[in-house]
Motif scaffolding. Structure first.
Motif: not given
Ligand SMILES: Cc1cc2nc3c(=O)[nH]c(=O)nc-3n(C[C@H](O)[C@H](O)[C@H](O)COP(=O)(O)OP(=O)(O)OC[C@H]3O[C@@H](n4cnc5c(N)ncnc54)[C@H](O)[C@@H]3O)c2cc1C
Ligand code: SF4
Ligand code: FES
Ligand code: FES
Lengths: 189, 328
Positions: B219-224, B246-248, B252-256
């Motif tokens: 759900g990208y709850a941390e970084h959206s 983003l998943d960071i 560093v970005i792990r997925s976007a």
């Protein structure tokens, strides 16, 4: 809903029963009668206004099962069994609803055309329980336009009437079902 | 409105079997009735689906969430599970329409709302989407709100939904039930570009009913962030909107995931733009490159060319906001 009779094209006029401002009413409606036209044209309850008829102004806001909606964009026939509160149903023997009183004392209108919708919407907003600040109220009242621009006083009236209104209507619980029947505390206008 | 007959089935199979060539399902009614008042839609039968058992929000076995097609936009945005695990979706919904409309509008209906192109709404003028083959007056007319990506000779309309932009970014799946049975449609295959068939907004077959939307666990709850730019602060459709997720890990970005609204006939995603962010520091240079990739091939018309630069800045800002952490 029951079919009451049919017109010349064989299209049914249907009979629905709603609790309107506390009174059970059985009404015959065509499928294409909007809730707003039913109120204004069939029942002569003209307090609910038609501003745009397209969901763009909020003048037609009423409380359906305690939730604020635009009466112009829904069909009467879809609400058999519902509880409907309009501006005419807010006052009681004890006098005006606190939200109505606040609009008067804060001079929260000029022409008054948007006012019934503003008041119903404000009560619906309080029941939603999401407005904490003046900015929240501005955002959450953005579905009600006022061509006279009485916004500062509308905001002041709502802020003033919020505590008493909250005591009266209660607040919906999070995750209430789509139709507002389940998962909510009893909500009275 | 033209006269029509009305039915209110209580079972899904019953609703589907009632559907005929001139039928429409009705849920919240906020788009369909609007179009019927303008004579853009003229159904002979309305099938009211609000009596169907499609109004629940449930966790799925693989950690995702299944949202019934009849859940109202307001109940969805304010559902504890959605607020906590999919704040991007909650924010996008709350950026759309008005509180009254969100109380009425359904999850399924939101996907199927039609374009707000002025010519589409005006049944006295030509429009390829409304009447195929009649022409597209928007191309040389009022096109401030129109597409800058994926438009065709036949149609330059945009899909107006905010909710769908978040659903696209979250890789939602649409559950559909129809005369031929049930199927699942990936969100990116649900809406379509206008091409030579602008009358078709999506890939649903006639009579198919949306039963649910499923969200995967991520759900990208941390970084959206959902950023919506419009002509007034509230209660207006997007000129440009961006859903950024983003998943960071350690900067560093792990997925976007990035989806754009207000710019195309469907929520706009670009695999190359998203891939370009992976392994990069979550900083402006990477965001700039992603924005450039997303807008590659964008072209505007007389009144909407400004949207290209607006979108570029919006993408960068939304990515920066997401990188900083989801706002409360
Ligand atoms: C003034 C105004 C401002 C708005 N602003 C915004 C905005 O800023 N952002 C935004 O995103 N939206 C906005 N909206 C649009 C609103 O979000 C949509 O009208 C709403 O989501 C549609 O949902 P509904 O349930 O009312 O659909 P309905 O009107 O009931 O149906 C729409 C269409 O979907 C079909 N349908 C409905 N449910 C199903 C189903 N389960 N399966 C198959 N077919 C189905 C119907 O047949 C119809 O064709 C605005 C609307 C208005 C009127
Ligand atoms: S942009 Fe599409 S919807 Fe608008 S007039 Fe052209 S064909 Fe019709
Ligand atoms: S009359 Fe219903 S919103 Fe304007
Ligand atoms: S008081 Fe005149 S429109 Fe609001």
């Amino acid at each position: 809903m029951t079919e009451a009779s049919a017109n010349a094209d064989g299209i049914a006029i249907c009979s629905i029963t709603i609790k309107l401002n506390g009174e059970p009413r059985t009404l015959e409606v065509y499928p294409w009668t909007t809730l707003l036209d039913m109120l204004r044209e069939q029942l002569d309850l003209t307090g609910t206004k038609k501003g745009c008829d397209h969901g763009q102004c909020g003048a037609c806001t009423v409380l359906l099962n305690g939730k604020r909606i635009n009466a112009c964009l829904t069909l009467a026939i879809m609400h058999d069994g519902a509880e409907l509160t309009t501006i005419e149903g807010l006052a009681s023997e004890d006098g005006l609803h606190p939200m109505q009183t606040a609009f008067v004392t804060h001079d929260a209108f000029q022409c008054g055309y948007c006012t019934p919708g503003q008041i119903c919407s404000a009560i619906g907003m309080v029941a939603e329980g999401r407005a904490q600040s003046a900015d929240d109220i501005r955002e959450q009242m953005s579905g009600n336009l006022c061509r006279c621009g009485a916004y500062p006083n509308i905001l002041a009236a709502i802020e003033a009437a919020m505590p008493e209104t909250r005591n009266r209507v209660g607040v919906f619980e999070a995750g209430a079902s789509a139709d507002g029947h389940d998962g909510v505390r009893e909500v009275k206008p | 409105m033209n006269p029509f007959s009305y039915a209110r089935p209580t079972r899904i199979d019953e609703a589907i079997s009632l559907f005929g060539p001139q039928s429409r399902y009705i849920a919240g009614g906020t788009n369909l009735l609007d179009l019927m008042k303008e004579n853009v839609e003229r159904p002979k039968q309305l099938i009211d689906i609000t009596g169907l058992p499609l109004d629940s929000i449930e966790e799925t076995a693989d950690g995702g969430v299944r949202i019934g097609a009849l859940v109202s936009n307001a109940d969805l945005a304010w559902h504890a599970l959605i607020e906590r695990r999919y704040p991007l979706l909650a924010k996008a919904i709350l950026a759309g329409a008005s509180p009254q409309l969100r109380n009425m509008a359904s999850t399924g209906g939101n996907l199927l709302q039609r374009t707000r192109c002025y010519y589409f709404y005006d049944s006295t003028v030509p429009c390829n989407k409304r009447e195929p083959g009649t022409g597209c007056p928007a191309r040389d007319g009022l096109n401030r709100m129109h597409a800058i990506l994926g438009h065709s000779e036949q149609c330059i309309a945009v899909h107006p939904s905010d909710m769908c932009v978040a659903l696209a970014a979250l890789d939602a799946v649409v559950h559909v039930s129809g005369p031929q049975g049930e199927r699942r449609v990936d969100f990116r295959d649900f809406h379509r570009l206008p091409g030579d068939e602008p009358e078709r907004d999506n890939t649903l077959a006639e009579g198919e009913l949306i039963t649910a939307i499923e969200l995967p666990a991520a759900g990208y709850a941390e970084h959206s962030a959902y950023l919506k730019l419009r002509d007034r602060a509230s209660y207006a459709f997007a000129l440009v909107s961006v859903a950024a997720a983003l998943d960071i890990d350690g900067g560093v970005i792990r997925s976007a995931r990035i989806a754009l609204g207000g710019v195309a006939h469907k929520p706009w995603r670009d695999d190359a733009a998203e891939a370009s962010l992976i392994g990069e520091a979550a900083e402006p240079p990477a965001f700039d490159r992603a924005a450039q990739l997303l807008l590659q091939g964008a072209s505007g018309f007389e009144h909407n060319a400004f949207k290209i630069e607006l979108a570029r800045r919006a993408i960068k800002r939304a990515l920066a906001e997401a990188a900083r952490g989801t706002a409360a």
